[in-house]
Structures are given as structure tokens and as C-alpha cells.
Design a protein around this motif. Structure first.
Motif, PDB file in Angstrom:
ATOM      1  N   MET A 112     -65.078  49.362  51.478  1.00 64.34           N
ATOM      2  CA  MET A 112     -66.615  49.547  51.106  1.00 64.34           C
ATOM      3  C   MET A 112     -67.173  50.308  49.744  1.00 64.34           C
ATOM      4  SD  MET A 112     -69.165  51.808  53.581  1.00 64.34           S
ATOM      5  CE  MET A 112     -68.586  53.348  53.281  1.00 64.34           C
ATOM      6  N   ARG A 113     -67.637  49.397  49.047  1.00 67.23           N
ATOM      7  CA  ARG A 113     -68.270  49.938  47.935  1.00 67.23           C
ATOM      8  C   ARG A 113     -68.950  51.263  47.745  1.00 67.23           C
ATOM      9  NH1 ARG A 113     -71.331  44.965  45.341  1.00 67.23           N
ATOM     10  NH2 ARG A 113     -71.905  45.038  47.808  1.00 67.23           N
ATOM     11  N   VAL A 114     -68.845  52.226  46.942  1.00 67.91           N
ATOM     12  CA  VAL A 114     -69.508  53.475  47.153  1.00 67.91           C
ATOM     13  C   VAL A 114     -70.041  53.907  45.741  1.00 67.91           C
ATOM     14  CG1 VAL A 114     -69.399  55.924  47.429  1.00 67.91           C
ATOM     15  CG2 VAL A 114     -67.927  54.171  48.927  1.00 67.91           C
ATOM     16  N   SER A 115     -71.197  54.286  45.311  1.00 68.46           N
ATOM     17  CA  SER A 115     -71.824  54.716  44.125  1.00 68.46           C
ATOM     18  C   SER A 115     -72.279  55.974  44.233  1.00 68.46           C
ATOM     19  CB  SER A 115     -73.024  53.801  43.722  1.00 68.46           C
ATOM     20  OG  SER A 115     -72.466  52.612  43.238  1.00 68.46           O
ATOM     21  N   VAL A 116     -72.315  56.771  43.168  1.00 68.36           N
ATOM     22  CA  VAL A 116     -72.926  58.216  43.333  1.00 68.36           C
ATOM     23  C   VAL A 116     -74.092  58.174  42.577  1.00 68.36           C
ATOM     24  CG1 VAL A 116     -72.586  60.602  42.120  1.00 68.36           C
ATOM     25  CG2 VAL A 116     -70.687  59.326  43.371  1.00 68.36           C
ATOM     26  N   ALA A 117     -75.122  58.729  42.942  1.00 67.98           N
ATOM     27  CA  ALA A 117     -76.553  58.940  42.550  1.00 67.98           C
ATOM     28  C   ALA A 117     -76.477  60.443  42.128  1.00 67.98           C
ATOM     29  CB  ALA A 117     -77.618  58.545  43.450  1.00 67.98           C
ATOM     30  N   LEU A 118     -76.390  60.640  40.668  1.00 75.98           N
ATOM     31  CA  LEU A 118     -76.495  62.072  40.279  1.00 75.98           C
ATOM     32  C   LEU A 118     -77.852  62.477  39.738  1.00 75.98           C
ATOM     33  CD1 LEU A 118     -75.092  64.729  39.256  1.00 75.98           C
ATOM     34  CD2 LEU A 118     -74.656  63.528  37.104  1.00 75.98           C
ATOM     35  N   PHE A 119     -78.315  63.417  40.667  1.00 70.62           N
ATOM     36  CA  PHE A 119     -79.962  63.748  40.495  1.00 70.62           C
ATOM     37  C   PHE A 119     -79.880  65.071  39.394  1.00 70.62           C
ATOM     38  CE2 PHE A 119     -80.098  62.099  44.686  1.00 70.62           C
ATOM     39  CZ  PHE A 119     -81.420  61.564  44.759  1.00 70.62           C
ATOM     40  N   THR A 120     -80.917  64.681  38.677  1.00 72.06           N
ATOM     41  CA  THR A 120     -80.914  65.635  37.330  1.00 72.06           C
ATOM     42  C   THR A 120     -82.094  66.159  37.340  1.00 72.06           C
ATOM     43  OG1 THR A 120     -81.046  63.971  35.873  1.00 72.06           O
ATOM     44  CG2 THR A 120     -78.822  65.118  36.159  1.00 72.06           C
ATOM     45  N   ALA A 121     -83.137  65.454  36.639  1.00 74.07           N
ATOM     46  CA  ALA A 121     -84.904  65.622  36.296  1.00 74.07           C
ATOM     47  C   ALA A 121     -85.579  64.536  37.358  1.00 74.07           C
ATOM     48  CB  ALA A 121     -84.981  65.656  34.997  1.00 74.07           C
ATOM     49  N   ASP A 122     -84.936  64.239  38.408  1.00 75.09           N
ATOM     50  CA  ASP A 122     -85.527  63.342  39.166  1.00 75.09           C
ATOM     51  C   ASP A 122     -85.431  63.312  40.616  1.00 75.09           C
ATOM     52  OD1 ASP A 122     -82.868  63.036  38.903  1.00 75.09           O
ATOM     53  OD2 ASP A 122     -82.879  60.600  39.177  1.00 75.09           O
ATOM     54  N   LEU A 123     -86.032  64.645  41.080  1.00 75.50           N
ATOM     55  CA  LEU A 123     -85.659  65.136  42.350  1.00 75.50           C
ATOM     56  C   LEU A 123     -86.803  64.513  43.511  1.00 75.50           C
ATOM     57  CD1 LEU A 123     -84.940  68.705  41.437  1.00 75.50           C
ATOM     58  CD2 LEU A 123     -83.430  67.014  41.617  1.00 75.50           C
ATOM     59  N   ARG A 124     -86.424  63.177  43.753  1.00 78.32           N
ATOM     60  CA  ARG A 124     -87.421  62.251  44.351  1.00 78.32           C
ATOM     61  C   ARG A 124     -86.788  61.261  45.023  1.00 78.32           C
ATOM     62  NH1 ARG A 124     -88.893  61.167  39.086  1.00 78.32           N
ATOM     63  NH2 ARG A 124     -88.290  58.682  38.514  1.00 78.32           N
ATOM     64  N   VAL A 125     -87.262  60.515  46.115  1.00 75.45           N
ATOM     65  CA  VAL A 125     -86.861  59.299  46.638  1.00 75.45           C
ATOM     66  C   VAL A 125     -87.818  58.173  46.258  1.00 75.45           C
ATOM     67  CG1 VAL A 125     -85.587  60.218  48.425  1.00 75.45           C
ATOM     68  CG2 VAL A 125     -88.009  59.744  48.906  1.00 75.45           C
ATOM     69  N   HIS A 126     -89.154  58.462  46.166  1.00 78.27           N
ATOM     70  CA  HIS A 126     -90.128  57.447  45.375  1.00 78.27           C
ATOM     71  C   HIS A 126     -89.975  57.149  43.995  1.00 78.27           C
ATOM     72  CE1 HIS A 126     -92.120  58.686  49.128  1.00 78.27           C
ATOM     73  NE2 HIS A 126     -92.460  57.422  49.495  1.00 78.27           N
ATOM     74  N   ASP A 127     -89.976  55.785  43.932  1.00 79.31           N
ATOM     75  CA  ASP A 127     -89.784  55.394  42.331  1.00 79.31           C
ATOM     76  C   ASP A 127     -88.776  55.880  41.442  1.00 79.31           C
ATOM     77  OD1 ASP A 127     -90.365  53.657  40.315  1.00 79.31           O
ATOM     78  OD2 ASP A 127     -91.829  55.174  39.303  1.00 79.31           O
ATOM     79  N   ASN A 128     -87.471  55.876  42.289  1.00 80.41           N
ATOM     80  CA  ASN A 128     -86.371  56.632  41.594  1.00 80.41           C
ATOM     81  C   ASN A 128     -85.214  55.345  41.003  1.00 80.41           C
ATOM     82  OD1 ASN A 128     -84.055  57.943  40.625  1.00 80.41           O
ATOM     83  ND2 ASN A 128     -84.672  59.699  41.914  1.00 80.41           N
ATOM     84  N   PRO A 129     -85.364  55.157  39.731  1.00 85.13           N
ATOM     85  CA  PRO A 129     -84.485  53.856  39.447  1.00 85.13           C
ATOM     86  C   PRO A 129     -82.961  54.385  39.774  1.00 85.13           C
ATOM     87  CG  PRO A 129     -86.071  54.428  37.783  1.00 85.13           C
ATOM     88  CD  PRO A 129     -86.328  55.599  38.591  1.00 85.13           C
ATOM     89  N   VAL A 130     -82.744  55.601  39.506  1.00 89.28           N
ATOM     90  CA  VAL A 130     -81.274  56.385  39.696  1.00 89.28           C
ATOM     91  C   VAL A 130     -80.702  55.988  41.132  1.00 89.28           C
ATOM     92  CG1 VAL A 130     -79.836  58.241  39.892  1.00 89.28           C
ATOM     93  CG2 VAL A 130     -81.273  57.935  38.037  1.00 89.28           C
ATOM     94  N   LEU A 131     -81.660  56.352  42.125  1.00 89.56           N
ATOM     95  CA  LEU A 131     -81.178  56.034  43.513  1.00 89.56           C
ATOM     96  C   LEU A 131     -81.394  54.669  43.859  1.00 89.56           C
ATOM     97  CD1 LEU A 131     -80.594  57.338  46.293  1.00 89.56           C
ATOM     98  CD2 LEU A 131     -82.871  57.736  46.759  1.00 89.56           C
ATOM     99  N   ASP A 132     -82.352  53.969  43.394  1.00 86.90           N
ATOM    100  CA  ASP A 132     -82.438  52.635  43.511  1.00 86.90           C
ATOM    101  C   ASP A 132     -81.305  51.815  43.111  1.00 86.90           C
ATOM    102  OD1 ASP A 132     -84.569  50.180  44.390  1.00 86.90           O
ATOM    103  OD2 ASP A 132     -83.912  49.864  42.561  1.00 86.90           O
ATOM    104  N   GLY A 133     -80.857  52.112  42.048  1.00 86.40           N
ATOM    105  CA  GLY A 133     -79.773  51.517  41.304  1.00 86.40           C
ATOM    106  C   GLY A 133     -78.672  51.702  41.791  1.00 86.40           C
ATOM    107  N   ALA A 134     -78.212  52.728  42.331  1.00 82.17           N
ATOM    108  CA  ALA A 134     -77.029  53.097  43.046  1.00 82.17           C
ATOM    109  C   ALA A 134     -77.017  52.517  44.428  1.00 82.17           C
ATOM    110  CB  ALA A 134     -76.688  54.493  43.458  1.00 82.17           C
ATOM    111  N   LEU A 135     -77.963  52.204  44.985  1.00 87.55           N
ATOM    112  CA  LEU A 135     -78.371  51.474  46.663  1.00 87.55           C
ATOM    113  C   LEU A 135     -78.042  50.216  46.555  1.00 87.55           C
ATOM    114  CD1 LEU A 135     -80.977  53.733  48.038  1.00 87.55           C
ATOM    115  CD2 LEU A 135     -78.744  53.545  48.964  1.00 87.55           C
TER     116      LEU A 135
END
Length: 464
Positions: free
Chosen positions: A1-24
């Protein structure tokens, strides 16, 4: 199963978050990771006010992820070491994170990229997560066109107006929806941090609540009503007419792209004036990305011979300068950990130009209390006021009396924050030393610590 890490820094949200979206998008499961970074703590950047707000933000982010079947994974220590350990534990192929602008962010990114590469993992940096237009994309004419990955290049705009023209014509990305589901692999997590564990000490009593949920509620209310009058009222001190969204932008509870688009969708001159403030934020970030030393060195040296007067600085910090509008601003900062932009300008100008004290002294005090304390905005706004930054009129002095009569004409803001003057009606509150003898004697309020005309003359002579 492929796994990624979304490292939150100055983006503490789930809406319009390119980091979380890219990892998912890249993997079947994701580790939403926040590291309580010992490097930031050792730099004394985490202070009680921001610790309280950050604890709220992390609790809210964890709740949002749990509502989608996931959770926030928390680690403590060196951010590079802990991220690599998590990636190794789950067999992640890549780590996703938001791009930053500070020197610390650049070093963190370089260290993490190298450490992951040694383990044959990749670092994917999303430059559009914390700005509307990423640092490095817009460069002056003759420099070609930059790229988001070119945030560290020397070419940058040093004057706001031409930057803003380019910024306003730049196409913005479309906001991303919040994920419907977040699948997290089995991995241990430390407990969500409390404010006391992040930074011991007493916080300001009237801090705003942190987190994306509160932020989005504030944004909806702001866009639906007060935004329309922002162009006319943004400097109205008594009217409290600013958005108060800056702490949520600083911690990434709101996406700047989404905020800008929501404002423009509302339309009107208020929207344009507000979006211009978001451009100032991006402007300062692109300056800092190109010149990280501007966080502590003069951007444009003026060979200042700064004064050092501990008593005057203490009076300024305590809101006891004898100039009511300055004192009101400083007391609001102490009480709320925040103050409107006009109040910041007045307080900063008084210290740097009227008292002629090194801007770094004031910047440190602001960072010790501001819940939205941001290296780019705080330091470069201070430099702008001090005349060592990007201001095209470096020797301008903001007269606190003139400014008070213009932006608090009836003295309501002053009376709100300086209760010693509550009985002084109308604009007379801005010059309490002019009151009749018995009235002045009845006030438990200090005389001015400096004469404005003498201070202006001193500034001009010493800057030379």
C-alpha cells in the motif's frame, strides 16, 4: 500500500490545502504529521500567546481529520529527524510540505530534502499553500519570469506598487475542496500539545480562539457584511473595522487564495482594499525569501545612531508614554495579543522615529505578544516604519496627535484602552496635558515623555 506523509507547518487546515491534497492524491493512505519543532522552540519564537492559539489550531485540525476517518499524528523533537522516522516507520515514498520564506524554513527544507534523499525518499514542496502568489514567481522586468521553486533567488520587487500590479494580474490557482476521507496507517502519536507544554507563561487574557472552524466562521461573517466598508473604515480605530483574520492566516487556518477569492466574489471597493493587504503579505514574504537577513538586518542601511533609553522603552511597552493613542495601542497589544494595522504603525513610528530607538527592540516586543507574530510581516513592517526597509519615504514621521485626530477623532479608542482618561470627552482626550490645571491634576496619567518637535529635530539630525 502506497503511503505518503503530509507534514503540516504553517497550513493547519483541511480546506484548500495543497499539501494534504497532494499527499492524498499520491497515496492510498497518509500520515498527517505535525512536529513540535525543537528548533523553533530553541529560537524562543513560541511564546504564550501563540502557544495558546497553536494548541487550539492543532486540536481543531485533529477533530477535522477524525471527522474524515483520520487523525493528526504528533511528534516532538527535531523536525527533520522526526519526519524521517515517521516516513521510515510507514514506508512512505514521499513527504509533502508547504514552502516557506524565512531563512529557517529554507534550512529546514534543505536538511529534510537531503535526509530523505539518503533514504531514497522524496520531498515534495507545495509553494502555493501559504501565499496567494508564491515567493520567486514575480520578478522585476528584465529579470525574466521566476518560478515557485525559485523563492531563494536574489531578484525580487523592492517597491510594493509595481509588485502589486503584477500580483493582481497573475492568475491564481483554484481552491481545493476538503478531502472526504483520510486514511491513516497504524502509527503511534504523542498527545496533542497543550499551551503550557508549548510555552510556559501567562498569555494575554483576551486572545481569540484558534482553529480552522473559528476561522471559516469569521471569514463568512466578514465577507457577508463588514468587508463592503473596509476601504473607508480600515483605519477607523474606534470602529474596530478590520477583519481580524491575520492570526488565522499566520497559522494557515485559512488559505490566502481562498480568502482573496471570497473577498473578490463579494465585490466592491472594500474587497479591492482588503485584497491589497493580502498582496502586502505576499510582498513581504518575497522580500524575506530573497533577503532572509532582513529579519534582523537593515534592508536599506541608513547609518542610524540609535538611542538607548531603558526607561523610555519601558514606558512604551507599558503604554505610559503620555501620548494616549500610542498608549492605547500598546495596552490593546498586552490585553488581546493583537492590534489593528494603523495602531501598529503609530506605536512603531513612535518608538523608531520619535524616541529613535532601534526598530529591532520594538519588533522583539511585538513578537513576544502578537498572536499573529510573523517574521516577514512583523520585521518588514517595522523596517518600513523605521525607514530602513522598502518605504520610498524613509524619513517620514507619523505625528501621534495628527494621527489620533484623524483616525480616532472623538477619542473612543483611547477611552476604551486608557481608562485613566475615560472622563475626558471628545478630542481633548488626545492632549490631556492641555486640560485646565485641576482637571489635569485629577488624572492618574503621565505627562509626555518627549516633546514631539524636539524629537523630530533629533531624528533628522542623528539620521543625517
Amino acid at each position: 500500500m502506497r503511503v505518503s506523509v503530509a507534514l503540516f507547518t504553517a497550513d493547519l487546515r483541511v480546506h484548500d490545502n495543497p499539501v494534504l491534497d497532494g499527499a492524498l492524491r499520491e497515496a492510498e493512505s497518509v500520515v498527517p504529521l505535525f512536529v513540535v519543532d525543537s528548533g523553533i522552540r530553541d529560537a524562543d519564537f513560541v511564546v504564550p500567546n501563540r502557544a495558546v492559539f497553536l494548541a487550539d489550531c492543532l486540536a481543531d485540525l485533529d477533530a477535522a481529520l477524525r471527522a474524515r476517518g483520520g487523525r493528526l499524528v504528533v511528534r516532538r523533537g527535531d523536525v527533520v529527524q522526526e519526519t524521517c522516522r515517521v516516513a521510515a516507520r510507514v514506508g512512505a515514498g514521499a513527504v509533502h510540505m508547504a514552502g516557506g520564506a524565512s531563512g529557517y524554513a529554507a534550512r529546514r527544507e534543505a536538511r529534510l530534502r537531503a535526509a530523505l534523499a539518503r533514504e531514497r525518499r522524496e520531498l515534495r514542496v507545495h509553494e502555493g499553500a501559504v501565499t496567494v502568489v508564491a515567493p520567486g514567481v514575480l520578478v522585476p522586468s528584465g529579470s525574466g519570469r521566476g518560478t515557485a521553486g525559485g523563492a531563494r533567488r536574489k531578484d525580487h520587487f523592492a517597491v510594493f506598487t509595481p509588485y502589486y500590479r503584477r500580483w493582481r494580474s497573475e492568475p491564481w490557482r483554484a481552491p481545493l475542496p476538503a478531502p472526504r476521507a483520510v486514511r491513516v496507517p497504524s502509527i503511534r502519536s504523542a498527545a496533542l500539545p497543550t499551551a503550557a507544554s508549548l510555552a510556559p507563561g501567562v498569555a494575554s487574557p483576551d486572545l481569540p480562539a484558534g482553529g480552522e472552524t473559528v476561522a471559516r466562521r469569521r471569514l463568512r461573517r466578514w465577507a457577508a457584511g463588514p468587508l463592503a466598508d473596509y476601504a473607508e473604515r480600515q483605519d477607523d480605530l474606534a470602529g474596530d473595522a478590520t477583519s481580524r483574520l491575520s492570526p488565522y492566516l499566520h497559522f494557515g487556518c485559512l488559505s490566502p487564495v481562498e480568502v482573496a477569492r471570497r473577498a473578490l466574489d463579494a465585490g466592491g471597493p472594500g474587497a479591492e482594499a482588503f485584497v491589497r493587504q493580502l498582496a502586502w503579505r505576499d510582498f513581504h514574504l518575497q522580500v524575506l525569501a530573497a533577503r532572509p537577513d532582513a529579519a534582523h538586518r537593515d534592508y536599506r542601511p541608513r547609518h542610524d545612531r540609535w538611542r538607548q533609553d531603558a526607561d523610555e522603552v519601558a514606558a512604551w511597552c507599558a503604554g505610559l508614554t503620555g501620548y494616549p493613542v500610542v498608549d492605547a495601542a500598546m495596552r490593546q497589544l498586552t490585553q488581546e495579543g493583537w492590534m489593528p494595522g494603523r495602531a501598529r504603525l503609530l506605536a512603531a513610528s513612535f518608538l523608531a522615529k520619535t524616541l529613535y530607538v532601534d526598530w529591532r527592540t520594538g519588533a522583539r516586543h511585538f513578537l513576544a505578544l502578537l498572536v499573529d507574530g510573523d517574521i516577514a510581516n512583523n520585521q518588514l513592517n517595522w523596517q518600513w516604519v523605521a525607514g530602513t526597509g522598502t518605504d520610498t519615504r524613509p524619513n517620514r514621521i507619523l505625528n501621534p496627535i495628527v494621527q489620533a485626530l484623524r483616525h480616532d477623532p472623538e477619542g473612543e479608542y483611547v477611552r476604551r484602552w486608557v481608562p485613566e482618561l475615560a472622563a475626558v470627552q471628545g478630542p481633548a482626550v488626545h492632549r490631556p496635558w492641555r486640560l485646565p490645571g485641576p482637571d489635569r491634576a485629577a488624572l492618574a496619567y503621565p505627562d509626555p515623555i518627549v516633546d514631539l518637535a524636539e524629537a523630530a529635530d533629533r531624528f533628522r539630525r542623528r539620521r543625517g
